[in-house]
Design an enzyme around this catalytic site. Structure first.
Site: not given
Length: 725
Positions: A268, A100
């Site tokens: 993921h 992020h």
């Protein structure tokens, strides 16, 4: 200064937003349309706590890289009671923090990204999508405290995610230190115009059904998100539709389809999402919290003190059977099951397997025995539904080594994209391979006779304006945001730059045809010769003004080849407006003066440097197409202070004749003396810029003007010389 301080009021960060309300009485609040000159003053010496002679690149030389990496590795499994780790491993949290931090980068203006450590400040530290990353930074604090100035927060934040992947079984592509911290929020970045977190996507798209219509300089689909809404477009699950928005979002962050699929799968493969509880009970984000919260945000009064009680996105569950190991589990789970819509305990929309064996479910984060239901987001389902992404994933499934290498390279690109050329990388793990997105440039010669080259340039039939504009056009593409562009490499010779309207292709071809033989004859790079020609032009007009300037020059620029140039990636560097040359692309709609400041900020100029360069370029006659707007002088081609003298002369009046055209008339006779654009008159209308203009209009500052112009010019010409300390 943060004018967007918000309390989410206990709302789930992904599911909900809250309107902002500002009680600010700043100048921007009183006059919202005022030119934001402050972007040229940010990150100045007054905000920097380090000593004036502190050099981070030098400090890195004292860093024990192996010891630092060992400490970060140890942190991964050192679960703390105040924020327990999922399965006793902080890898997923650290990867999300690194991701992020880096994922805000966008190709349009090169802003965002991980290279400044901006995740520490508002608004990023309080974005809904960055929920609980404040805990990741606090977990890293003991390590930052230990190594001090020898490692920046910016480097440590990215290193933590890279080490996490290595700790969980991935052979990473490498790592480069060299990101230098800022000490205040980046006010130059436009994250969007919304006044509400996670406002409906319609606010960002001309047509929400066409993902390509996402507003310019934006990449994320909502205010406060990094990429796309994990629940679907505007929170409505539809994987095929989501895929189109993923494609545009990642493309604007410099990723192609294969890199996008690899990053989604590799991201993921480890970790989990958190939404196991009442999201409405969460406290305010860090920037909106009470003083006693000490910068901790999203406090959960209902937590049980276990990792399973964390609430972050509102989505709940892991993607794979073994979420603390980098393996092929993501593909096994996604493609090995059929999926149906469901909701998390926090009410977020997500997908679950229609049926699944107990042994294929992930173990509970706390008790180590109970199995919990895995999940997929709408973005994950897009990898299965979209035919292009599915084909890529099938290639990955057929060749694990290929997937691992593709992901490792994509992760490296994601976390290093905004560091510029490889010369900026420091440390023992810098890969030897040159990657095209690093804009490689071979070293240039420094052994040629500079004075001889200048003499040959001066003997040509090129005018000073020919020389000055070509050097300027070559150098002005530099962006300090991601350290791309600039004169080094002389990529102005290649597509797409050679045909850009702003570069006056006919003039450019003529000038290059004269300078190229000089480079070949003398052994200098054409990149150096272009800049030397600009210097010769400035020296000529300065001499005409009575100034004998001492012009600095540092040889050694190299010449890139077309094979070293990713032409498509240079398209966003095209100048849509350049106030220094009074240029605006015909089809470009926007505020010329605001775009002017944006260009100056990307070049790293201060407000005084902006002013002195503009005034000098006008009287030299360096306008695009040789137009006369803003040429406030009767001796064009002479470096003088005439621009400022006439701009501030009260015997003149100023009259609009169109949206971006003005006449300067004699106050008594009404005769038109000059014409101007907004990019000219803003230097008289804006109180800050006028104050600087008045300095150069003074009778006693003519020598100062010439000296300051040369210094500012040289700063632009040298902006991309990272090889020069």
């Amino acid at each position: 200064m943060n004018e967007m301080s918000v309390k989410t009021g206990g709302k789930c960060p992904v599911m909900h937003g809250s309107a902002t309300s500002s009680t600010s009485t700043s100048n921007k609040s009183w006059w919202p349309d005022a030119l934001n000159v402050e972007i040229l003053h940010q990150h100045g010496a007054r905000s920097n706590p380090m000593d004036p002679d502190f050099n981070y690149r030098e400090a890195l030389k004292t860093l024990d890289f192996d010891a630092l990496k060992a400490d970060v590795n140890a942190l991964m499994t050192d679960s703390q009671s105040w924020w327990p780790a999922d399965w006793g491993h902080y890898g997923g949290l650290m990867i999300r923090m690194s991701w992020h931090s880096a994922g805000t980068y966008r190709t349009s203006d090169g802003r965002g990204g991980a290279s400044t450590g901006n995740l520490r400040f508002a608004p990023l530290n309080s974005w809904p999508d960055n929920g609980n990353l404040d805990k990741a930074r606090r977990l890293l604090w003991p390590i930052k405290k230990k190594y001090g100035n020898a490692v920046s927060w910016a480097d440590l934040i990215v290193l933590a995610g890279t080490i996490a992947y290595e700790n969980m079984g991935l052979k990473t592509f490498g790592f480069g230190f060299g990101r230098e911290d800022i000490w205040a929020p980046e006010i130059d970045i436009n994250w969007g115009e919304e006044k509400e977190w996670l406002a409906p996507s319609e606010n960002r798209y001309a047509n929400l059904e066409d993902a390509e219509t996402l507003g310019p300089n934006l990449a994320a689909v909502h205010m406060g998100l990094i990429y796309v809404n994990p629940e679907g477009v505007n929170g409505h699950p539809d994987p095929a539709r989501t895929a189109q928005h993923i494609r545009v979002t990642f493309e604007r962050m410099a990723m192609d389809d294969e890199e996008t699929a690899a990053l989604t799968a590799g991201g993921h493969t480890v970790g989990k999402a958190h939404g196991n509880g009442d999201a409405g009970a969460l406290g305010a984000e860090p920037e909106g919290g009470e003083v006693q919260d000490q910068g901790f945000g999203w406090m959960n009064p209902n937590t049980t003190g276990k990792a399973s009680g964390h609430i972050t996105s509102g989505i709940e569950g892991a993607w794979t059977t073994n979420p603390i190991k980098f393996d092929m589990g993501y593909f096994d789970m996604l493609f090995g099951h059929e999926w149906e819509l469901t909701e998390s305990p926090a009410g977020a929309k997500q997908w679950k397997p229609v049926s699944i064996k107990n042994e294929d479910m992930p173990i509970d984060t706390d008790d180590g025995t109970t199995r919990t239901m895995p999940m997929m987001t709408d973005a994950d389902m897009a990898m299965k539904v979209d035919p292009i992404y599915r084909e890529i994933c099938e290639r990955f499934m057929a060749d694990e080594a290929y997937f691992r290498d593709t992901f490792a390279r994509a992760w490296f690109k994601l976390t290093h994209r905004d560091m510029g050329p490889k010369v900026n990388y420091i440390g023992p793990d810098v890969p030897s391979e040159d990657l095209i997105w690093q804009d490689p440039i071979p070293a240039g010669s420094t052994s040629y006779d500079v004075s001889s080259v200048k003499a040959k340039i001066a003997a040509t039939d090129l005018t000073p304006v020919d020389m000055i504009t070509t050097a300027w056009d070559s150098a002005r593409t530099y962006r300090g945001s991601d350290k791309r562009g600039g004169a080094n490499g002389a990529r102005i010779r290649f597509a797409p730059q050679r045909t850009w309207e702003a570069n006056e292709p006919a003039r450019l071809d003529r000038v290059l045809s004269v300078l190229d033989p000089i480079a070949k004859e003398t052994g200098a790079s054409i990149a150096d010769v272009i800049i030397l020609a600009g210097n010769v032009g400035v020296e000529t007009v300065a001499k005409a003004g009575g100034f004998n300037v001492d012009f600095p020059f540092t040889p050694g620029r190299g010449d890139a080849t077309e094979a070293m140039t990713d032409a498509e990636s240079f398209e966003p560097l095209e100048p849509l407006a350049d106030g220094f040359r009074n240029y605006a692309k015909a089809q470009f709609a926007g505020s010329a003066d605001a775009m002017f400041l944006d260009r100056a900020q990307l070049l790293g100029l201060t407000a005084p440097e902006l002013v002195v360069l503009l005034g000098g370029m006008r009287v030299i006659g360096a306008n695009y197409g040789d137009v006369k707007h803003g040429v406030f002088t009767d001796r064009e081609g002479t470096l003088s202070t005439d621009y400022f003298v006439n701009l501030t002369d009260m015997s003149n009046t100023w009259h609009p004749v169109s949206d971006d055209m003005y006449e300067i008339r004699d106050r008594q006779s009404g005769a038109v003396k000059w014409t101007a654009t907004r990019a000219d008159l803003v230097f008289g209308s804006n109180s800050i810029l006028r104050a600087y203009a008045e300095v150069y209009a003074q009778d006693d500052n003519k020598e100062k003007f010439a000296k300051d112009f040369v210094a500012a010019w040289n700063k632009v010409m040298m902006a991309d010389r990272f090889d020069v300390s």
